[in-house]
Design a protein around this motif. Structure first.
Motif, short mmCIF file in Angstrom:
data_model
loop_
_atom_site.label_atom_id
_atom_site.label_comp_id
_atom_site.label_asym_id
_atom_site.label_seq_id
_atom_site.Cartn_x
_atom_site.Cartn_y
_atom_site.Cartn_z
N ARG A 92 0.80 -1.21 0.00
CA ARG A 92 0.00 0.00 0.00
C ARG A 92 0.84 1.26 0.00
O ARG A 92 0.33 2.35 -0.18
N GLN A 93 2.11 1.13 0.21
CA GLN A 93 2.98 2.30 0.23
C GLN A 93 3.36 2.70 -1.19
O GLN A 93 3.62 1.87 -2.03
N PRO A 94 3.42 4.01 -1.45
CA PRO A 94 3.88 4.46 -2.77
C PRO A 94 5.32 4.00 -3.02
O PRO A 94 6.09 3.78 -2.09
N THR A 95 5.65 3.90 -4.28
CA THR A 95 6.98 3.43 -4.65
C THR A 95 8.07 4.28 -4.02
O THR A 95 9.07 3.77 -3.52
N GLU A 96 7.90 5.62 -4.02
CA GLU A 96 8.95 6.49 -3.49
C GLU A 96 9.14 6.29 -1.99
O GLU A 96 10.25 6.45 -1.47
N VAL A 97 8.05 5.90 -1.29
CA VAL A 97 8.17 5.65 0.14
C VAL A 97 8.98 4.37 0.38
O VAL A 97 9.84 4.33 1.26
N ARG A 98 8.70 3.33 -0.39
CA ARG A 98 9.45 2.09 -0.24
C ARG A 98 10.91 2.28 -0.60
O ARG A 98 11.81 1.75 0.06
N ARG A 99 11.18 3.06 -1.64
CA ARG A 99 12.56 3.33 -2.03
C ARG A 99 13.30 4.07 -0.92
O ARG A 99 14.44 3.75 -0.58
N VAL A 153 14.58 -9.54 -0.07
CA VAL A 153 15.57 -9.24 -1.10
C VAL A 153 14.85 -8.89 -2.40
O VAL A 153 15.28 -7.99 -3.14
N GLY A 154 13.75 -9.58 -2.68
CA GLY A 154 12.99 -9.31 -3.90
C GLY A 154 12.45 -7.89 -3.95
O GLY A 154 12.38 -7.28 -5.01
N THR A 155 12.06 -7.35 -2.78
CA THR A 155 11.57 -5.98 -2.73
C THR A 155 12.68 -5.00 -3.09
O THR A 155 12.46 -4.04 -3.83
N VAL A 156 13.88 -5.27 -2.59
CA VAL A 156 15.01 -4.40 -2.91
C VAL A 156 15.31 -4.45 -4.41
O VAL A 156 15.46 -3.42 -5.07
N THR A 157 15.39 -5.65 -4.96
CA THR A 157 15.74 -5.79 -6.37
C THR A 157 14.62 -5.32 -7.29
O THR A 157 14.87 -4.97 -8.44
N TYR A 158 13.39 -5.30 -6.79
CA TYR A 158 12.27 -4.79 -7.59
C TYR A 158 12.40 -3.28 -7.78
O TYR A 158 12.13 -2.75 -8.87
N HIS A 159 12.81 -2.58 -6.71
CA HIS A 159 12.86 -1.11 -6.75
C HIS A 159 14.20 -0.56 -7.21
O HIS A 159 14.28 0.61 -7.57
N PHE A 160 15.24 -1.38 -7.20
CA PHE A 160 16.56 -0.90 -7.58
C PHE A 160 17.20 -1.89 -8.55
O PHE A 160 17.10 -3.10 -8.38
N GLY A 161 17.88 -1.35 -9.55
CA GLY A 161 18.51 -2.20 -10.55
C GLY A 161 19.70 -2.96 -10.03
O GLY A 161 20.06 -4.00 -10.58
N SER A 162 20.34 -2.45 -8.97
CA SER A 162 21.51 -3.11 -8.41
C SER A 162 21.73 -2.61 -7.00
O SER A 162 21.18 -1.57 -6.60
N VAL A 163 22.54 -3.33 -6.25
CA VAL A 163 22.87 -2.87 -4.90
C VAL A 163 23.70 -1.59 -4.97
O VAL A 163 23.62 -0.74 -4.09
N GLN A 164 24.47 -1.42 -6.05
CA GLN A 164 25.23 -0.18 -6.21
C GLN A 164 24.29 1.02 -6.28
O GLN A 164 24.58 2.08 -5.73
#
Length: 222
Positions: A25-32, A64-75
């Motif tokens: 339910r959180q907007p993408t920018e909030v999760r990022r 981990v999937g949430t992180v990789t969904y919102h960001f292309g890489s850990v860098q």
């Protein structure tokens, strides 16, 4: 009570399910921002190269999937985390300087804020930011880094220029003063972190203040 009604072992299942529902339910920018905020202390404590996507996910309380969904890489996560921290830090410095009644006071506040018992974490982040720029090939990151260096130099120069304009100082080379101030601050910070040779926050402030006194000559009252 049926098996479906029974609480799971350790009570961990419902907490994960609720957290996941809340995240959707959180907007993408909030999760990022949640993920990036969690990465800041990891970089400060371990260093840029020692933080992985699993570390970030655990610190943020997401998969981990949430992180990789919102960001292309850990860098990308770590780069945004460093930028976020640096922007917060220098925005606070700028606001403090703007409330000073004179340019001399503003410069003293700037020096005091650069070296406190709490700023070692900032300087670790700053040097990690340098290192990431040298190692990476991301053109957007490199441009952003150059823009932040330029903004920091503008901030220093503006304070010195303010003092000259108000008749507090005389200075024949504002650009040179700016370059030398930034270089001395960085060098003192590196020595402070490595403690080779030992350097206290009070000593670092003293060196910078002496530099200001010598470079920005106070004008005698008429």
């Amino acid at each position: 009570m049926t098996a479906a009604d029974q609480p799971p072992q350790g009570g961990r299942g419902p907490r994960r399910a609720v957290a996941a529902a809340e995240r959707t339910r959180q907007p993408t920018e909030v999760r990022r921002r949640l993920i990036v905020d969690a990465a800041v202390p990891l970089i400060a404590e371990r260093g840029y190269a020692s933080v992985g996507v699993r570390d970030v996910a655990a610190a943020a309380g997401v998969s981990v999937g949430t992180v990789t969904y919102h960001f292309g890489s850990v860098q990308e996560v770590l780069s945004e985390a460093m930028v976020l921290h640096i922007e917060r830090y220098y925005t606070a410095l700028s606001e403090a300087a703007e409330h000073a009644t004179t340019a001399a006071e503003a410069l003293r506040l700037l020096v005091d804020a650069l070296f406190t018992e709490d700023t070692d974490r900032h300087w670790r982040m700053w040097f990690e930011y340098w290192h990431a720029g040298e190692q990476g090939t991301d053109e957007a990151f490199a441009r952003g880094q150059a823009d932040r260096y330029a903004a920091w130099h503008r901030q220093i120069r503006a304070l010195a220029e303010r003092g000259v304009g108000d008749g507090e100082f005389s200075c024949d080379d504002l650009d040179g003063f700016t370059t030398r101030f930034a270089a001395l601050a960085d060098g003192l910070a590196l020595q402070r972190l490595r403690q080779a040779p030992p350097l206290t926050t009070q000593e670092a402030r003293h060196h910078l203040n002496r530099f200001i006194e010598r470079e920005l000559t106070p004008r005698s009252p008429l």
